[in-house]
Design a protein around this motif. Structure first.
Motif: not given
Length: 445
Positions: A139-157
């Motif tokens: 929940e904290l990650c959603v609230r603090r996201w500012r769309d200021d970087r690129e992430l690749d979370l496809s490895s997170w299984r």
């Protein structure tokens, strides 16, 4: 290392110096029932107790986590911000990875709370495959996201959820937001556990994601049956739970009523657990041990739940349950309704019963506010009270309180018992009380 210990009376030896030390007696191996450590509970519902971890119970749980729960492979890499003084960090991301030889990237818990996106950045940079958090972390990650970087979370299984109630709403928001960055919906892995079972008791199957079950809360509160909601069930009477998965191999779970009768299906009762991961008891606390641990090896967890086919659904702590006019009221429902009514102006909430026994009890709600402006406080009060009347349908006495009022355990859980005690001692400020207006005005200025 020597410079880091300059102010400590701790000797630092090189490997060569160790070899020159005189040889002592042969090391005595630990036996299965020998003590491994004492893990103190976080004290969310009572005073902290020392939970005995034996070599056998800790080893059994680490094996269950690595081989069954997380299905660890040689290609897995962990990422963790969880504090190592809490069982989810200590067992889940230190001892279990050591037992399976999995590498783990760590960040400081305080760094996570200040900049939660660094957790996701670390997973992205190092191709992490496994990481865990209570619901509030996502929940904290959603609230603090500012769309200021690129992430690749496809490895997170395996995105594990544990340590507190699994709440579907913020997790669904996380899926929708970070799905654009490769996060798979099936990666969510709800689980259930407690320190009395070392750490883990159940895990959702790999790839299942959030298995949601929406029930009719009005019927549940009156009958203790988790009956599925239908198209004609009013929205305010619906509540969605998330299945926490299958019990570990060689372990057993029973749902029992208060006469110890074993329940089945959607009947809600006490969650009781038995197996090699269960602690032998509490350190120097015979009374608490006898209350929780049966002579037959069964542990009464203090939690309530029901079966969704062969998966466990946890509904809350029995000690937190508010009995009001024949209804079973969950404090979480009141708290979440309050927070949803004024999300940008409010922080944590805490609901509990005060007063006499039975129907003479009064439901109390404390809600932290990020403002002290009297007009805004009045608007918050009216909005929250309207939301509670609509969604919960019980009379509640609401008190708006300053930020930082709530007492949080070491694992990030709300300690309702300690907040209630603090309130009864008169140690909580009412932001709307007439005798506090001068204090509020001064602080606002």
């Amino acid at each position: 290392m020597s410079s880091a210990l300059n102010d400590q009376a701790i000797p630092v030896l090189t490997f060569e110096e160790l070899n020159d030390l005189p040889k002592g007696d042969a090391l005595r191996p630990f036996g299965p029932d020998d003590l491994c450590y004492i893990q103190y509970s976080s004290g969310s519902s009572s005073s902290p107790k020392g939970i005995l971890g034996t070599q056998k119970s800790v080893s059994a749980n680490c094996h269950g986590i690595t081989s069954f729960g997380m299905e660890m492979t040689d290609n897995d890499r962990g990422t963790s911000w969880l504090p190592l003084y809490h069982d989810m960090g200590l067992i889940g991301f230190l001892l279990a990875p050591m037992a399976s030889q999995m590498s783990v990237d760590y960040i400081d818990p305080q760094d996570f709370t200040r900049r939660p996106i660094t957790w996701l950045q670390l997973i992205s940079d190092h191709k992490g495959t496994m990481s865990y958090s209570p619901t509030f972390g996502y929940e904290l990650c959603v609230r603090r996201w500012r769309d200021d970087r690129e992430l690749d979370l496809s490895s997170w299984r395996a995105a594990g959820i544990g340590g507190d109630m699994v709440r579907p709403e913020p997790l669904t928001e996380f899926e929708e937001l970070f799905g654009k960055m490769g996060f798979e919906k099936g990666a969510f892995k709800p689980s259930y556990g407690l320190a009395e079972t070392t750490l883990a008791a159940t895990f959702a199957p790999m790839g299942q994601g959030l298995l949601k079950d929406t029930i009719d809360m009005e019927r549940y509160e009156r009958t203790s049956e988790a009956i599925p909601a239908t198209d004609i069930t009013p929205k305010e009477h619906q509540r969605t739970f998330v299945a926490c998965g299958l019990v570990l191999p060689d372990h057993e779970i029973e749902i029992r009523d208060f006469d110890d009768k074993v329940l089945s299906g959607r009947s809600v009762g006490r969650i009781c657990l038995k197996g090699p991961s269960v602690s032998p008891g509490y350190f120097r606390n015979k009374q608490a041990t006898e209350a929780a641990f049966g002579a037959d090896g069964w542990l009464d967890t203090g939690d309530l739940g029901y079966w969704l086919d062969d998966q466990l659904v946890v509904t809350g702590r029995f000690k937190d349950l508010i009995l009001w006019h024949g209804r079973n009221i969950w404090p979480q429902d009141i708290e979440w309704a309050a927070q949803a009514a004024a999300p940008h102006r409010c922080g944590r909430a805490c609901a509990f019963a005060i007063g006499g026994a039975g129907d003479e009890k009064e439901v109390m709600l404390l809600l932290e506010c990020r403002t002290r402006d009297p007009q805004l406080l009045d608007e918050i009060y009216k909005a929250v009270m309207a939301a509670i009347r609509l969604e919960v349908g019980v009379p509640v006495r609401l008190q708006l309180v300053p930020r930082g009022t709530m007492i949080i355990t070491s694992s990030g859980k709300l300690s309702r018992a300690r907040v209630k005690d603090k309130y009864l001692k008169g140690a909580i400020l009412d932001l709307q009380a007439e005798d506090n207006l001068s204090v509020v005005a001064a602080d606002a200025g």
